[in-house]
Each structure stands twice: as structure tokens, then as C-alpha cells.
Write a protein that holds these residues in place. Structure first.
Motif, PDB file in Angstrom:
ATOM      1  N   PHE A 164       0.836  -1.206   0.000  1.00 28.00           N
ATOM      2  CA  PHE A 164       0.000   0.000   0.000  1.00 28.00           C
ATOM      3  C   PHE A 164       0.869   1.253   0.000  1.00 28.00           C
ATOM      4  CE2 PHE A 164      -2.773   3.231   1.956  1.00 28.00           C
ATOM      5  CZ  PHE A 164      -3.902   3.104   1.155  1.00 28.00           C
ATOM      6  N   GLU A 165       1.899   1.250   0.818  1.00 31.20           N
ATOM      7  CA  GLU A 165       2.812   2.400   0.867  1.00 31.20           C
ATOM      8  C   GLU A 165       3.587   2.535  -0.441  1.00 31.20           C
ATOM      9  OE1 GLU A 165       6.372   4.234   3.720  1.00 31.20           O
ATOM     10  OE2 GLU A 165       5.454   2.292   4.181  1.00 31.20           O
ATOM     11  N   ASP A 166       4.004   1.410  -1.024  1.00 27.10           N
ATOM     12  CA  ASP A 166       4.727   1.474  -2.297  1.00 27.10           C
ATOM     13  C   ASP A 166       3.857   2.034  -3.412  1.00 27.10           C
ATOM     14  OD1 ASP A 166       7.126   0.581  -1.302  1.00 27.10           O
ATOM     15  OD2 ASP A 166       6.807  -1.525  -1.841  1.00 27.10           O
ATOM     16  N   VAL A 167       2.570   1.674  -3.429  1.00 27.71           N
ATOM     17  CA  VAL A 167       1.670   2.240  -4.436  1.00 27.71           C
ATOM     18  C   VAL A 167       1.547   3.749  -4.236  1.00 27.71           C
ATOM     19  CG1 VAL A 167      -0.731   2.324  -5.223  1.00 27.71           C
ATOM     20  CG2 VAL A 167       0.382   0.122  -4.843  1.00 27.71           C
ATOM     21  N   GLN A 168       1.430   4.171  -2.993  1.00 28.45           N
ATOM     22  CA  GLN A 168       1.347   5.607  -2.725  1.00 28.45           C
ATOM     23  C   GLN A 168       2.612   6.325  -3.173  1.00 28.45           C
ATOM     24  OE1 GLN A 168       0.375   5.291   1.539  1.00 28.45           O
ATOM     25  NE2 GLN A 168      -1.597   6.251   1.081  1.00 28.45           N
ATOM     26  N   ASN A 169       3.767   5.654  -3.042  1.00 28.53           N
ATOM     27  CA  ASN A 169       5.045   6.245  -3.454  1.00 28.53           C
ATOM     28  C   ASN A 169       5.399   5.943  -4.903  1.00 28.53           C
ATOM     29  OD1 ASN A 169       5.525   7.314  -0.882  1.00 28.53           O
ATOM     30  ND2 ASN A 169       6.466   5.414  -0.163  1.00 28.53           N
ATOM     31  N   ARG A 170       4.501   5.239  -5.596  1.00 31.17           N
ATOM     32  CA  ARG A 170       4.659   4.895  -7.009  1.00 31.17           C
ATOM     33  C   ARG A 170       5.978   4.147  -7.250  1.00 31.17           C
ATOM     34  NH1 ARG A 170       0.330   7.499  -9.094  1.00 31.17           N
ATOM     35  NH2 ARG A 170       0.752   6.772 -11.207  1.00 31.17           N
ATOM     36  N   LEU A 171       6.147   3.039  -6.500  1.00 36.08           N
ATOM     37  CA  LEU A 171       7.340   2.213  -6.604  1.00 36.08           C
ATOM     38  C   LEU A 171       6.972   0.780  -6.950  1.00 36.08           C
ATOM     39  CD1 LEU A 171       9.655   3.150  -3.573  1.00 36.08           C
ATOM     40  CD2 LEU A 171      10.142   3.503  -5.994  1.00 36.08           C
ATOM     41  N   MET A 172       7.752   0.174  -7.884  1.00 40.38           N
ATOM     42  CA  MET A 172       7.658  -1.254  -8.139  1.00 40.38           C
ATOM     43  C   MET A 172       8.776  -1.924  -7.358  1.00 40.38           C
ATOM     44  SD  MET A 172       5.064  -1.612 -10.058  1.00 40.38           S
ATOM     45  CE  MET A 172       5.285  -3.381 -10.208  1.00 40.38           C
ATOM     46  N   ARG A 173       8.401  -2.740  -6.377  1.00 38.42           N
ATOM     47  CA  ARG A 173       9.381  -3.391  -5.516  1.00 38.42           C
ATOM     48  C   ARG A 173       9.106  -4.900  -5.501  1.00 38.42           C
ATOM     49  NH1 ARG A 173      11.876  -1.139  -0.953  1.00 38.42           N
ATOM     50  NH2 ARG A 173      10.282   0.510  -0.968  1.00 38.42           N
ATOM     51  N   LEU A 174      10.142  -5.704  -5.767  1.00 38.25           N
ATOM     52  CA  LEU A 174       9.987  -7.149  -5.698  1.00 38.25           C
ATOM     53  C   LEU A 174       9.890  -7.605  -4.243  1.00 38.25           C
ATOM     54  CD1 LEU A 174      12.410  -8.692  -8.347  1.00 38.25           C
ATOM     55  CD2 LEU A 174       9.990  -9.196  -8.107  1.00 38.25           C
ATOM     56  N   ILE A 175       9.116  -8.645  -4.035  1.00 38.12           N
ATOM     57  CA  ILE A 175       9.035  -9.275  -2.722  1.00 38.12           C
ATOM     58  C   ILE A 175      10.134 -10.334  -2.633  1.00 38.12           C
ATOM     59  CG2 ILE A 175       7.582 -10.634  -1.177  1.00 38.12           C
ATOM     60  CD1 ILE A 175       5.150  -9.449  -2.697  1.00 38.12           C
ATOM     61  N   GLY A 176      10.969 -10.239  -1.602  1.00 37.12           N
ATOM     62  CA  GLY A 176      12.048 -11.208  -1.462  1.00 37.12           C
ATOM     63  C   GLY A 176      13.316 -10.743  -2.154  1.00 37.12           C
ATOM     64  N   ASP A 177      14.270 -11.648  -2.275  1.00 37.80           N
ATOM     65  CA  ASP A 177      15.551 -11.336  -2.896  1.00 37.80           C
ATOM     66  C   ASP A 177      15.380 -11.189  -4.404  1.00 37.80           C
ATOM     67  OD1 ASP A 177      18.547 -11.232  -3.029  1.00 37.80           O
ATOM     68  OD2 ASP A 177      18.198 -13.054  -4.196  1.00 37.80           O
ATOM     69  N   PRO A 178      15.691 -10.010  -4.973  1.00 43.51           N
ATOM     70  CA  PRO A 178      15.438  -9.781  -6.400  1.00 43.51           C
ATOM     71  C   PRO A 178      16.103 -10.799  -7.319  1.00 43.51           C
ATOM     72  CG  PRO A 178      15.828  -7.698  -5.306  1.00 43.51           C
ATOM     73  CD  PRO A 178      16.131  -8.772  -4.306  1.00 43.51           C
ATOM     74  N   GLU A 179      17.369 -11.115  -7.073  1.00 47.52           N
ATOM     75  CA  GLU A 179      18.046 -12.050  -7.973  1.00 47.52           C
ATOM     76  C   GLU A 179      17.375 -13.419  -7.954  1.00 47.52           C
ATOM     77  OE1 GLU A 179      22.443 -14.046  -8.799  1.00 47.52           O
ATOM     78  OE2 GLU A 179      22.285 -12.166  -7.677  1.00 47.52           O
TER      79      GLU A 179
END
Length: 447
Positions: A164-179
Motif C-alpha cells: 500500500f505504501e509502495d503504491v502511494q510512493n509509485r514504486l515497483m518493488r519485488l518481494i524477497g531477494d530480487p536475484e
């Protein structure tokens, strides 16, 4: 309840109805029917993923996915209009005419031996049917923005991973270790770019960092899946933004390697200007709800590669017509190793390219033949685009613009007058030879 994945922690945040913008008015009536039926059947029922995300940023969701603790078989027992699909991910599709509501059972990341999960030795997931809790389900989703659950019981949003906070900040963030997540499914790199382009989000720094290094993993993805992902990237109304992000994150060379190489070697930047102009036109057509042909799209995307291949063949002394055909075949065959472009699109794509050289011809027979070609309009539109790269085609564009507006008789008369009035022996001589060999009726018929 703690999630099964030890590398990700969850913390439930409940956003009440008066603190978010998702409304039942934004949700398909059929999706609401599924949610209420599941709830009445004693199961948890949540709208999840893109529909919740898009509604939060003021968009208009088109696809509605439902998550539940009911198994696929239990979902099928509740809905007569339900069918179970999939092997890699077993899903229930509840069918309402042309609309399909996809219902997925909560899944877990780690198999305790009771589920059905298989991974490639490199970490790519081949099959994933291990069911779990809603916390488990949130952790195994790709991006935090896609792990928001709209609860039909009280119209709240359940957030377990900070989406919810990432949507408000307009960020695409992976869950967990990206690699690790990219190795599980390399297409996630393209999804990150596509969703960021669609939503005008930024890709969070740690999520973006491994992409250039891992981009070659796309070669392991199914070519048919990459074709579908290309259509989503470039035919959803955000083609320019998608292309620029593919370049920025080092993915263009993995998806369209020969195009990337051609653009890098084109010092004037003319090919890139043309490509971006064409993608901008594609975005405008999508915005106007006008059709866009995948054949035209790929003719545009692969045109720099075609031009580069053509120049190389001509430099070796190959005749122009043969070089054009060979370049079209080479580029198509090489790209098919990465993206499964169906023949119903690759053949028209090649025709668009090969017709370009015929726009400079003014012999009456060839003019009328080109005007009647089924791919003429697409090829002409492509010629218009080429003006953004070079003004040398301006005279051809003007001629063919007028030719489309004139009657056959008027055009024929103009061609005759121009051929004789210009003293153009190159055009006049072949016409005289044809008249000596063929009957006058054939020439009069415009053959």
C-alpha cells in the motif's frame, strides 16, 4: 501465522474502507458475484493483484482476479460455470459469457512434501501448486503492489508486505531477494518494466539493480511467452515508456538483440527517432481505441535490424533485390530464436519492408499494381514514418498521397504526361519496348 518463506517477514496492515479509494463501483459485477458466493460458501474471498493496484492509482481495472482459501475443486463445486485449467499453476476460471473471473487458491513458496512443486536446476519454477495461507500467498507474489487484498467481508484492504505504501510512493518493488525472484521467472524483469511504464512508477533501486546482469536469462524463456509479453509491452498504450525503460535497464539487447545492435551503431540516431515516432503513433491509436497490427509493430521494432543486415549484404556486392529478401529472412529467422513471431505476422512484416523500395517507381503498371497490393496501406503508413528519419522520402510520400486520391484514369494520364514531359528515358524506353511486344489492349487495361 508466519509465512513459510523465511527470507521475507510479513506484518498485516488493514486499511479500512474510509482510508482507500477502491470502490465496488470499480469492480466487475461478475467478480463481485464470485466474491460473494465464495464468502457465502464459508471461504475467504479477496480481490487481488492488478485490479486493486490500478483502482488505487485512479485507473480503470479491466481484469479481476480472486484469491481464496478454497481449493480449485471446491471452487468448481460452487459454480456450474467453472472450469479448471493449468498444470504449472492450477486455476479455476468462472465464465460469464465473454468475461472470465480467475480464481486462485492461496499458494505457498515452500513445499513440505504435500504439494506439487517443481523447479529447474537454475531456480526457474516449472510447476507450483503448493497451497497455503493468505500470508504465504502474499509472500509468493512478485511485486508488493500486486500483493494487496480487497476483502469483500468489510471492504478493507489487507497489506502484508508494504504494498500500500509502495503504491502511494509509485514504486515497483519485488518481494524477497530480487536475484532469486528473477531466476525463478526471468519474465519478471519484463513485467517490472511494463508495469512501471503503465503506471508511471519507478522501479525500486534494489529491484532494478540485478536486471542488466540477469537480462540474458530471458533466452531461457519460452519464445511464445516472450511474444505475448511483447504485445503487452507495446500494445497497451505505453509503448514509448516501455521501450525507453527496456533500454535503460539493459533488456532491449536481450529481447531484440539485432535491433539493439543496429541502434547502437546508428550514429545519427535517425533509426531510433523513427522507432520512437512509430511507437508514439501506436500509443495514440490505442488511446483512440483503434486497432494496431502486430505485423506493423514488429516491422517497426525490427526495421533497424533489417536496415543493418541489408547494408551488410549490399556491401558484399549482392544485388539490391536479392539483398532485401535475404535481409528480411535473416532478421526474421534470428528473431524467431528469441520471440515466437507467428507466420501470420512475420510474412506481412516482411512485405511491409520489401514494398518500401517500390515507392520510388513510377511506371504505370507498377504504380497500379502497388496500389492494389493488400499490404499497400500498411507499407505507405510505414513510408510516412520514415520521414522522421530522413526527408529523402518526401517526394515519394507526396506522390502516393495524391495517387490514392485520384481516379484511375486521372492517375494514368498523369503518369503518361510525367513520363513524356520529363524526358525520362528510363521510364519511356521500357514502355516503348512493351508496346512492340504486347497488344495495345493490355497496356490500355493498365497491366
Amino acid at each position: 501465522m508466519t509465512p513459510q518463506d523465511p527470507n521475507v517477514t510479513t506484518s498485516l496492515r488493514v486499511i479500512p474502507r474510509d482510508q482507500h479509494s477502491v470502490s465496488r463501483k470499480d469492480i466487475s459485477p461478475n467478480a463481485l458475484r464470485v466474491l460473494y458466493r465464495l464468502r457465502e460458501g464459508g471461504f475467504g474471498a479477496f480481490l487481488v493483484g492488478g485490479a486493486v493496484r490500478d483502482a488505487l492509482v485512479g485507473g480503470h481495472p479491466k481484469d479481476f482476479d480472486v484469491a481464496t482459501d478454497a481449493t480449485p475443486e471446491q471452487v468448481r463445486a460452487l459454480f456450474r460455470n467453472c472450469r479448471l485449467i493449468g498444470r504449472r499453476f492450477r486455476l479455476a476460471h468462472v465464465v460469464f459469457g465473454r468475461e472470465i473471473i480467475e480464481v486462485a487458491t492461496f499458494r505457498a513458496n515452500i513445499d513440505d512434501g504435500s504439494g506439487d512443486r517443481e523447479t529447474h536446476e537454475g531456480g526457474r519454477v516449472l510447476r507450483d501448486n503448493v497451497f497455503g495461507s493468505i500470508e504465504d500467498d502474499a509472500v509468493r507474489r512478485d511485486f508488493t503492489a500486486n500483493a494487496l487484498y480487497y476483502a469483500i467481508e468489510d471492504f478493507s484492504i489487507r497489506d502484508y508486505v508494504g504494498g500500500f505504501e509502495d503504491v502511494q510512493n509509485r514504486l515497483m518493488r519485488l518481494i524477497g531477494d530480487p536475484e532469486t525472484r528473477y531466476r525463478e521467472d526471468p519474465v519478471r524483469m519484463l513485467r517490472a518494466v511494463r508495469l512501471a511504464a503503465k503506471l508511471d512508477f519507478e522501479i525500486e533501486a534494489a529491484t532494478a539493480a540485478p536486471i542488466p546482469m540477469l537480462a540474458p536469462l530471458l533466452a531461457e524463456s519460452a519464445p511464445a511467452r516472450l511474444f505475448e509479453e511483447c504485445l503487452k509491452l507495446f500494445l497497451s498504450g505505453h509503448a514509448v515508456a516501455s521501450f525507453e525503460r527496456l533500454e535503460r535497464h539493459g533488456l532491449l539487447s536481450a529481447l531484440l538483440p539485432e535491433t539493439a545492435a543496429a541502434l547502437a551503431s546508428n550514429r545519427s540516431g535517425a533509426l531510433r527517432r523513427m522507432l520512437l515516432a512509430g511507437l508514439a503513433g501506436t500509443d495514440q491509436r490505442v488511446a483512440n481505441d483503434e486497432p494496431v497490427s502486430p505485423a506493423f509493430l514488429f516491422a517497426l521494432l525490427l526495421w533497424p535490424a533489417y536496415c543493418r543486415s541489408l547494408m551488410a549484404l549490399q556491401a558484399r556486392g549482392m544485388h539490391t533485390a536479392e539483398a532485401q529478401r535475404r535481409a528480411a529472412d535473416q532478421v526474421t529467422v534470428h528473431q524467431l530464436q528469441r520471440i515466437a513471431l507467428p507466420r501470420r505476422f512475420s510474412l506481412p512484416m516482411q512485405e511491409i519492408w520489401l514494398l518500401q523500395s517500390r515507392f520510388s517507381q513510377r511506371q504505370r503498371k507498377r504504380v497500379f499494381r502497388l496500389l492494389s497490393h493488400p499490404r499497400f496501406r500498411a507499407a505507405y503508413d510505414f513510408l510516412l514514418l520514415r520521414l522522421t528519419a530522413s526527408n529523402e522520402h518526401a517526394a515519394d510520400v507526396e506522390f502516393w498521397r495524391e495517387a490514392q486520391l485520384e481516379s484511375g484514369d486521372a492517375l494514368s494520364a498523369r503518369l503518361e504526361a510525367e513520363a513524356h514531359g520529363d524526358g525520362d528515358t528510363d521510364d519511356a524506353a521500357p514502355r516503348k519496348r512493351r508496346r512492340r511486344r504486347r497488344s495495345g489492349s493490355a497496356v490500355a487495361a493498365g497491366e
